[in-house]
Design a protein around this motif. Structure first.
Motif, PDB file in Angstrom:
ATOM      1  N   ASP A 286       1.046  -1.322  -0.110  1.00 50.83           N
ATOM      2  CA  ASP A 286       0.135  -0.001  -0.013  1.00 50.83           C
ATOM      3  C   ASP A 286       0.841   1.354  -0.199  1.00 50.83           C
ATOM      4  N   GLY A 287       0.911   2.211  -0.903  1.00 50.91           N
ATOM      5  CA  GLY A 287       1.298   3.315  -1.026  1.00 50.91           C
ATOM      6  C   GLY A 287       2.627   3.196  -1.867  1.00 50.91           C
ATOM      7  N   ALA A 288       2.866   2.191  -2.418  1.00 54.81           N
ATOM      8  CA  ALA A 288       4.176   1.845  -3.222  1.00 54.81           C
ATOM      9  C   ALA A 288       4.305   2.812  -4.165  1.00 54.81           C
ATOM     10  N   GLN A 289       5.770   3.127  -4.707  1.00 53.22           N
ATOM     11  CA  GLN A 289       6.232   4.194  -5.706  1.00 53.22           C
ATOM     12  C   GLN A 289       6.439   3.429  -7.062  1.00 53.22           C
TER      13      GLN A 289
ATOM     14  N   LYS B 268       0.899   7.928 -12.471  1.00 50.38           N
ATOM     15  CA  LYS B 268      -0.301   7.846 -12.001  1.00 50.38           C
ATOM     16  C   LYS B 268      -0.544   7.122 -10.848  1.00 50.38           C
ATOM     17  N   THR B 269      -1.516   7.357  -9.854  1.00 50.16           N
ATOM     18  CA  THR B 269      -2.023   6.543  -8.742  1.00 50.16           C
ATOM     19  C   THR B 269      -3.190   5.841  -8.750  1.00 50.16           C
TER      20      THR B 269
ATOM     21  N   TRP C 286      -6.269  -0.069  -1.143  1.00 50.32           N
ATOM     22  CA  TRP C 286      -4.802   0.028  -1.274  1.00 50.32           C
ATOM     23  C   TRP C 286      -4.400   1.007  -2.403  1.00 50.32           C
ATOM     24  N   SER C 287      -3.266   1.515  -2.551  1.00 47.12           N
ATOM     25  CA  SER C 287      -3.086   2.081  -3.722  1.00 47.12           C
ATOM     26  C   SER C 287      -1.444   2.199  -3.951  1.00 47.12           C
TER      27      SER C 287
ATOM     28  N   GLY D 260       0.617  15.149 -10.344  1.00 40.92           N
ATOM     29  CA  GLY D 260       1.196  14.664  -9.306  1.00 40.92           C
ATOM     30  C   GLY D 260       0.111  14.367  -8.024  1.00 40.92           C
ATOM     31  N   ASN D 261       0.490  13.585  -6.816  1.00 42.54           N
ATOM     32  CA  ASN D 261      -0.239  13.300  -5.872  1.00 42.54           C
ATOM     33  C   ASN D 261      -0.324  14.790  -5.068  1.00 42.54           C
TER      34      ASN D 261
END
Length: 721
Positions: free
Chosen positions: A351-354, A407-408, A427-428, A525-526
């Motif tokens: 979760d939240g990985a880049q 992109k998220t 999750w993202s 962006g986020n």
């Protein structure tokens, strides 16, 4: 810049004898005791518990070149064990320290190598339970993951912990190796294992070491020859050990059979079990389930603890206190196990990985008892969170197809166990090419009021646009015509100066990046956020680095705080002799504090910081200076003081403050009688702040000590009732 050598950790080796000390077990070269109280803390400080372990000297020359003296290269090691870790402490004497080769050649620098043979097979080559750990002096924390390539199995030693610190004689290396990855679980008392320790010495830098010493192996090829390693005996302890299931295990059932290896002198066992860690740790009555002779207990069945069954998604804690014949109880450590939840967990990507590939395959660990899985996926959180009616599938993977860069995306997995459906968390992850590493970190609090925003550009970006403001929706929806648009920049200029911000206010920012030849750009962006402090930061010591001049990024702590280096009448020294110059282990908050060494044999010690901001100490009605400090119990009791503008001095009202060995806040009202304002300081224009020891106006020869300072702040008056 070379500064006077500072002693962070001192351990003098008295070579009363050399070679290998016989263990209690005649088949072993060394015994490994288990502490009956607290285990070692892996921080590079020699805890008292290490006195239980015998000292072994590393004296066997396995290289062509011998050390010129013990100060040039010598060392010793000790080892302990508990149910979770094998602990190793290596103390190295080395008067010239070098760390200048590629990480892949760490053994060519000043370094330590530890070898482990789990089944004591004594083979002529390494196998799957033989491990090597090589770490060099001044290893950076960022190198930890890369160092895994020096294990004989790259996936081994997950959960290992270590510390390396510089001493006045060389350096000290402390490591905790987890049994769970060394041998798959806790050892049995009386077990034999293979071990050895090498020291590598590089005297003049470059790509080759000059000397190598071993503890047991007679030749340099001993690094991959377990038959040359020594034999260590795991001494049975009085504490319970060897929990089954292993500590931290996942139990995929609603019942469990808990077992352990009893202490060698135990006649019965007090058992504590609870969902509350503190209740078990403190021995609370509600966690005590009884005293028994057997070294196992069933939980989750009628007639036993948790008769209605263990609850999915719950962690359980347990502890055994061994009762000896005379009634003495030997406290054991707290163990745990977890029954997995009914919902999906352990998403991959996390979760939240880049920087996730655009062709990623999603996977997860199915919930307890799950038979079918329904996946919802999209680029809008609310849509994914509210989705329903999806088609179930039988496998715990999902491929969303080719995604857009930078992109998220959001995803959710609902689990069905043939009776009920359990809605999963959303999750993202963000695909590759996106901007990352925001500073201040997303969600940061107590941020100073004039921050410089920085970030790491996406791998495909060549320019960026900055959006900033106090309205989240406005920043989220802003374009280049919006007031939240703050300008653009090219690759290499990833920063934005916000100017002076309001107190205790949340701000939002977004970085869009572009590549003029990529049709998918610009990439939105986020939204990141941070909240400013309700106080002024004089110095939190977080911005200092280890970069040497003339690099323009250099910001070393002992240049920001002017001390007594090469000043005969000033005994203060700020910062460590070698990187990291700021203290990174003993901190009050954040990741750094200021190490401060005073020596009043010259009469007085003082370090001074010249202020740029804040200089107006009346801003927002601030009225109190707060300084966090920590001393050492055996420091000389020299008076501690603060000096403003080089003249006004206020001393701590406790003459032994330097001996307080826990973090303590020093609160100084700026306008107190006899304080800074009474001494003529213009609080609207404070130029310098000094921290000192002794009598500033009448220096008298005194003693020395080590101090740590952190979080120097200015606070407004507290709100009224």
């Amino acid at each position: 810049m070379c500064k006077k050598l500072i002693c962070l950790v001192s351990f003098v080796l008295v070579l009363a004898f050399a070679g290998i000390t016989s263990a209690v077990n005649p088949d072993a070269d060394i015994d490994i005791p288990s502490p009956e109280g607290d285990s070692p803390v892996i921080d590079g400080i020699i805890d008292d518990v290490w006195s239980l372990a015998s000292t072994q000297y590393i004296t066997i020359l396995v290289s062509d070149s011998a050390p010129s003296s013990d100060a040039d290269c010598s060392g010793s090691w000790r080892t302990l064990w508990d149910g979770d870790y094998l602990y190793v402490l290596v103390d190295v004497n080395d008067e010239a320290l070098y760390n200048d080769t590629a990480l892949a050649n760490s053994w060519q620098d000043d370094s330590v190598e530890v070898y482990f043979d789990g089944n004591n097979s004594k083979g002529d080559s390494t196998d799957e339970d033989d491990y090597q750990f090589c770490v060099r002096w001044s290893t950076e924390a960022s190198e930890v993951e890369q160092l895994r390539e020096y294990f004989h199995s790259p996936d081994s030693l997950v959960g290992m912990k270590y510390a390396v610190v510089t001493t006045d004689d060389g350096y000290l290396f402390e490591i905790g190796l987890p049994w769970s990855t060394l041998i798959g679980g806790p050892p049995e008392g009386g077990q034999l294992i293979g071990m050895d320790v090498f020291i590598n010495d590089d005297d003049n830098g470059g790509d080759s070491r000059e000397t190598q010493l071993a503890w047991h192996a007679p030749e340099g090829i001993g690094w991959n020859t377990p038959s040359m390693w020594g034999t260590a005996w795991i001494v049975p302890g009085r504490k319970a050990s060897g929990p089954k299931p292993t500590n931290g295990a996942i139990v995929e059932d609603t019942w469990a059979n808990l077992g352990w290896t009893p202490g060698v002198t135990a006649v019965s066992h007090d058992v504590y079990i609870s969902e509350n860690y503190d209740a078990v740790n403190d021995g609370a009555p509600e966690a005590f389930v009884g005293n028994q002779v057997a070294n196992f207990i069933v939980v989750g069945f009628p007639g036993f603890p948790y008769p209605d069954g263990l609850v999915p998604g719950t962690s359980y804690y347990w502890r055994i206190a061994e009762v000896e014949e005379d009634g003495t109880t030997i406290r054991g450590g707290v163990w745990s196990f977890t029954v997995p939840p009914k919902t999906a967990y352990e998403p991959n990507p996390a979760d939240g990985a880049q920087s996730i590939a655009t062709d990623v395959e999603l996977s997860w660990t199915p919930g307890f008892g799950a038979k079918l899985h329904t996946v919802y996926f999209g680029d809008n959180f609310d849509d994914v969170d509210n989705a329903a009616g999806g088609l179930p599938q039988g496998v715990a993977t999902y491929t969303p197809g080719t995604l857009k860069m930078a992109k998220t995306y959001y995803w959710r997995v609902d689990e069905f166990d043939a009776v009920e459906t359990y809605k999963g968390s959303v999750w993202s992850f963000t695909t590759e090419g996106a901007v990352g590493s925001p500073d201040p970190a997303n969600g940061a609090v107590d941020v100073e009021h004039t921050p410089i925003l920085t970030w790491t550009p996406g791998v495909y970006a060549d320019s960026h646009q900055v959006f900033f403001g106090a309205d989240e929706d406005a920043v989220k929806n802003a374009d280049t015509s919006s007031p939240e648009y703050k300008g653009s920049g090219n690759l290499g200029a990833e920063s934005y100066e916000t100017g002076k911000l309001l107190w205790n206010t949340t701000y939002y920012w977004r970085i869009d990046e572009a590549n003029n030849v990529n049709p998918d750009s610009p990439w939105t962006g986020n939204i990141w956020s941070f909240t400013t402090a309700n106080f002024l930061v004089v110095d939190d010591f977080e911005s200092y680095n280890d970069i040497d001049p003339p690099d323009p990024e250099s910001n070393r702590i002992f240049e920001a705080w002017s001390d007594g280096y090469e000043i005969p009448t000033n005994g203060a020294l700020v910062g460590n002799e070698l990187p990291p110059y700021a203290e990174q282990r003993i901190v009050h908050s954040g990741i750094q504090s200021m190490p401060y060494f005073y020596d009043n044999s010259v009469g007085n010690s003082e370090a001074t910081h010249t202020l740029t901001y804040p200089r107006d100490w009346t801003e927002n009605g601030v009225s109190t200076l707060s300084i966090w400090f920590r001393g050492v119990s055996d420091n000389a009791a020299e008076s501690m003081y603060v000096a403003l503008n080089g003249s006004a001095v206020v001393s701590h009202d406790n003459p032994t403050a330097a001996q307080m060995d826990t973090w303590t806040e020093w609160v100084l009202p700026l306008s107190a009688p006899g304080g800074f304002a009474d001494q003529g300081v213009n609080l609207a224009n404070v130029n310098t702040i000094g921290l000192g020891f002794g009598n500033r106006n009448n220096p008298v020869a005194g003693g020395s000590g080590t101090m740590y300072f952190d979080d120097i702040r200015l606070y407004p008056p507290p709100p009224g009732p």
